[in-house]
Design a protein around this motif. Structure first.
Motif, PDB file in Angstrom:
ATOM      1  N   GLY A   1     -16.206  -1.591 -12.260  1.00  0.00           N
ATOM      2  CA  GLY A   1     -15.796  -2.110 -13.559  1.00  0.00           C
ATOM      3  C   GLY A   1     -14.335  -1.938 -13.881  1.00  0.00           C
ATOM      4  O   GLY A   1     -13.900  -2.298 -14.973  1.00  0.00           O
ATOM      5  N   THR A   2     -13.545  -1.390 -12.944  1.00  0.00           N
ATOM      6  CA  THR A   2     -12.114  -1.209 -13.180  1.00  0.00           C
ATOM      7  C   THR A   2     -11.329  -2.227 -12.351  1.00  0.00           C
ATOM      8  O   THR A   2     -11.803  -2.732 -11.343  1.00  0.00           O
ATOM      9  N   GLY A   3     -10.131  -2.531 -12.779  1.00  0.00           N
ATOM     10  CA  GLY A   3      -9.312  -3.500 -12.082  1.00  0.00           C
ATOM     11  C   GLY A   3      -9.419  -4.887 -12.686  1.00  0.00           C
ATOM     12  O   GLY A   3     -10.186  -5.132 -13.619  1.00  0.00           O
ATOM     13  N   SER A   4      -8.638  -5.815 -12.146  1.00  0.00           N
ATOM     14  CA  SER A   4      -8.625  -7.191 -12.630  1.00  0.00           C
ATOM     15  C   SER A   4      -9.921  -7.911 -12.267  1.00  0.00           C
ATOM     16  O   SER A   4     -10.644  -7.507 -11.341  1.00  0.00           O
ATOM     17  N   ALA A   5     -10.201  -9.034 -12.964  1.00  0.00           N
ATOM     18  CA  ALA A   5     -11.492  -9.715 -12.824  1.00  0.00           C
ATOM     19  C   ALA A   5     -11.789 -10.126 -11.384  1.00  0.00           C
ATOM     20  O   ALA A   5     -12.922 -10.029 -10.918  1.00  0.00           O
ATOM     21  N   GLY A   6     -10.799 -10.597 -10.657  1.00  0.00           N
ATOM     22  CA  GLY A   6     -11.047 -11.065  -9.302  1.00  0.00           C
ATOM     23  C   GLY A   6     -11.145  -9.971  -8.264  1.00  0.00           C
ATOM     24  O   GLY A   6     -11.483 -10.243  -7.112  1.00  0.00           O
ATOM     25  N   LEU A   7     -10.858  -8.723  -8.650  1.00  0.00           N
ATOM     26  CA  LEU A   7     -10.817  -7.637  -7.680  1.00  0.00           C
ATOM     27  C   LEU A   7     -11.794  -6.508  -7.966  1.00  0.00           C
ATOM     28  O   LEU A   7     -12.076  -5.702  -7.080  1.00  0.00           O
ATOM     29  N   ARG A   8     -12.309  -6.426  -9.179  1.00  0.00           N
ATOM     30  CA  ARG A   8     -13.153  -5.287  -9.540  1.00  0.00           C
ATOM     31  C   ARG A   8     -14.498  -5.348  -8.825  1.00  0.00           C
ATOM     32  O   ARG A   8     -14.998  -6.412  -8.476  1.00  0.00           O
ATOM     33  N   GLY A   9     -15.092  -4.180  -8.617  1.00  0.00           N
ATOM     34  CA  GLY A   9     -16.405  -4.092  -8.020  1.00  0.00           C
ATOM     35  C   GLY A   9     -17.456  -3.767  -9.065  1.00  0.00           C
ATOM     36  O   GLY A   9     -17.142  -3.417 -10.205  1.00  0.00           O
ATOM     37  N   THR A  10     -18.718  -3.876  -8.655  1.00  0.00           N
ATOM     38  CA  THR A  10     -19.823  -3.603  -9.569  1.00  0.00           C
ATOM     39  C   THR A  10     -20.543  -2.307  -9.239  1.00  0.00           C
ATOM     40  O   THR A  10     -21.477  -1.928  -9.940  1.00  0.00           O
ATOM     41  N   THR A  11     -20.121  -1.634  -8.182  1.00  0.00           N
ATOM     42  CA  THR A  11     -20.771  -0.393  -7.792  1.00  0.00           C
ATOM     43  C   THR A  11     -19.743   0.568  -7.220  1.00  0.00           C
ATOM     44  O   THR A  11     -18.607   0.178  -6.925  1.00  0.00           O
ATOM     45  N   TRP A  12     -20.129   1.820  -7.081  1.00  0.00           N
ATOM     46  CA  TRP A  12     -19.240   2.825  -6.507  1.00  0.00           C
ATOM     47  C   TRP A  12     -18.994   2.528  -5.025  1.00  0.00           C
ATOM     48  O   TRP A  12     -19.876   2.030  -4.331  1.00  0.00           O
ATOM     49  N   GLY A  13     -17.794   2.842  -4.561  1.00  0.00           N
ATOM     50  CA  GLY A  13     -17.447   2.651  -3.152  1.00  0.00           C
ATOM     51  C   GLY A  13     -16.986   3.961  -2.546  1.00  0.00           C
ATOM     52  O   GLY A  13     -15.781   4.214  -2.431  1.00  0.00           O
ATOM     53  N   PRO A  14     -17.911   4.840  -2.155  1.00  0.00           N
ATOM     54  CA  PRO A  14     -17.530   6.190  -1.727  1.00  0.00           C
ATOM     55  C   PRO A  14     -16.915   6.236  -0.326  1.00  0.00           C
ATOM     56  O   PRO A  14     -17.139   5.370   0.517  1.00  0.00           O
ATOM     57  N   GLY A  15     -16.146   7.278  -0.105  1.00  0.00           N
ATOM     58  CA  GLY A  15     -15.554   7.543   1.203  1.00  0.00           C
ATOM     59  C   GLY A  15     -15.223   9.017   1.333  1.00  0.00           C
ATOM     60  O   GLY A  15     -15.117   9.727   0.329  1.00  0.00           O
ATOM     61  N   GLY A  16     -15.066   9.466   2.545  1.00  0.00           N
ATOM     62  CA  GLY A  16     -14.721  10.864   2.782  1.00  0.00           C
ATOM     63  C   GLY A  16     -13.918  11.017   4.061  1.00  0.00           C
ATOM     64  O   GLY A  16     -14.031  10.193   4.976  1.00  0.00           O
ATOM     65  N   ARG A  17     -13.084  12.047   4.119  1.00  0.00           N
ATOM     66  CA  ARG A  17     -12.267  12.317   5.302  1.00  0.00           C
ATOM     67  C   ARG A  17     -12.193  13.826   5.553  1.00  0.00           C
ATOM     68  O   ARG A  17     -12.169  14.625   4.621  1.00  0.00           O
ATOM     69  N   LEU A  18     -12.146  14.167   6.819  1.00  0.00           N
ATOM     70  CA  LEU A  18     -11.760  15.501   7.244  1.00  0.00           C
ATOM     71  C   LEU A  18     -10.276  15.451   7.565  1.00  0.00           C
ATOM     72  O   LEU A  18      -9.826  14.621   8.364  1.00  0.00           O
ATOM     73  N   LEU A  19      -9.492  16.326   6.936  1.00  0.00           N
ATOM     74  CA  LEU A  19      -8.043  16.353   7.076  1.00  0.00           C
ATOM     75  C   LEU A  19      -7.622  17.624   7.813  1.00  0.00           C
ATOM     76  O   LEU A  19      -8.011  18.718   7.411  1.00  0.00           O
ATOM     77  N   VAL A  20      -6.850  17.467   8.867  1.00  0.00           N
ATOM     78  CA  VAL A  20      -6.408  18.609   9.668  1.00  0.00           C
ATOM     79  C   VAL A  20      -4.904  18.516   9.870  1.00  0.00           C
ATOM     80  O   VAL A  20      -4.374  17.453  10.208  1.00  0.00           O
ATOM     81  N   SER A  21      -4.200  19.623   9.653  1.00  0.00           N
ATOM     82  CA  SER A  21      -2.757  19.687   9.826  1.00  0.00           C
ATOM     83  C   SER A  21      -2.419  20.900  10.682  1.00  0.00           C
ATOM     84  O   SER A  21      -2.910  22.002  10.427  1.00  0.00           O
ATOM     85  N   GLU A  22      -1.562  20.703  11.685  1.00  0.00           N
ATOM     86  CA  GLU A  22      -1.142  21.799  12.556  1.00  0.00           C
ATOM     87  C   GLU A  22       0.377  21.878  12.564  1.00  0.00           C
ATOM     88  O   GLU A  22       1.067  20.931  12.959  1.00  0.00           O
TER      89      GLU A  22
END
Length: 273
Positions: free
Chosen positions: A149-170
């Motif tokens: 429901g956020t964003g402009s009319a042509g770009l907004r979604g109707t559901t959550w779009g989850p994602g996840g990452r494992l981040l490693v720094s050495e």
């Protein structure tokens, strides 16, 4: 006997080893002043997100502009901003939103929709797994989602779009660093959305060119049945400790996006420790 015991206890309490044990974790950490952990680090540019989690009370705003052209798609310009907030319990809260400047339009049953405008807001959090903020090996987990429901009319979604990452720094030496990301994202919450989700992986090297300037190079891949691969490189400059400017260029070399090029520039600044 009692006198001997008291003398031994007094000697132990006054020993350097026990005094050191009473210091704070930062005072005991020989890496606390290393330029790699003290210099401002950004989650942009490129595909790689740093494993650094901001300390409580620190704010960091990261903004940028990117032009994409070539390949099979139409040329596209995009701006984006991410606000990162250091929170308690080794956690960082974050919110970001891109803006597409000149996307093509399409006709739907509801009428003409432009793919230019505000993309959905993305909210997320980083959770530090490392024992402290300044360890040479830093590990964190990032979870985030586009908000329906956020964003402009042509770009907004109707559901959550989850994602996840494992981040490693050495950390390498005092100033160089390797950053790696391994993640998965999807558009929606159903089983069908999971089956269409995208895997991704990145590896980036960054280091100094001078006291105030540095470079980074990155390789990345994302996709599922077909893997899109590419590279990004750039330079950055810190005119003052709390500000960082960067200039970047990238090239997709494999997959459906092969031949797509990007150029961009960005500004990052921080408030707090």
């Amino acid at each position: 006997m009692r006198k001997t015991t008291l003398l031994a206890a007094a000697a132990l309490l006054g020993s350097p080893g026990l005094t050191l044990a009473q210091n704070t974790p930062d005072e005991n950490n020989p890496n606390v002043d290393a330029p790699f952990v003290r210099n401002i680090r950004a989650d942009r540019p490129g595909q790689t997100i740093t494993a650094q989690v901001l300390r409580p009370g620190r704010l960091q705003l990261e903004t940028g502009f990117q032009r994409q052209f070539g390949g099979v798609g139409l040329a596209q310009s995009m701006s984006a901003a991410t606000l990162r907030i250091g929170f308690f319990n080794s956690m960082e809260l974050r919110v970001s939103q891109p803006y597409f400047h000149s996307g093509p339009s399409r006709i739907t049953e509801a009428g003409r929709l432009d793919s230019s405008g505000w993309a959905p807001v993305v909210v997320g959090a980083k959770f530090m797994i490392s024992p402290n903020y300044d360890t040479r090996t830093q590990v964190a987990i990032l979870v985030e989602s586009a908000v329906p429901g956020t964003g402009s009319a042509g770009l907004r979604g109707t559901t959550w779009g989850p994602g996840g990452r494992l981040l490693v720094s050495e950390q390498i030496g005092e100033r160089f660093g390797l950053e790696a990301n391994f993640g998965f994202s999807q558009r929606g919450l159903t089983t069908k959305d999971i089956e269409k989700g995208q895997f991704m992986g990145t590896l980036a090297l960054n280091g100094p060119l001078s006291e105030k300037a540095g470079f980074f190079v990155e390789a990345y891949g994302y996709g599922r049945q077909t893997l899109n691969t590419g590279t990004t490189a750039g330079v950055y400059f810190r005119p003052i400790p709390a500000m960082r400017l960067d200039i970047t260029a990238g090239q997709a070399v494999g997959g459906l996006a092969a031949g797509t090029s990007t150029v961009g520039a960005g500004l990052t600044f921080k408030v707090g420790k």
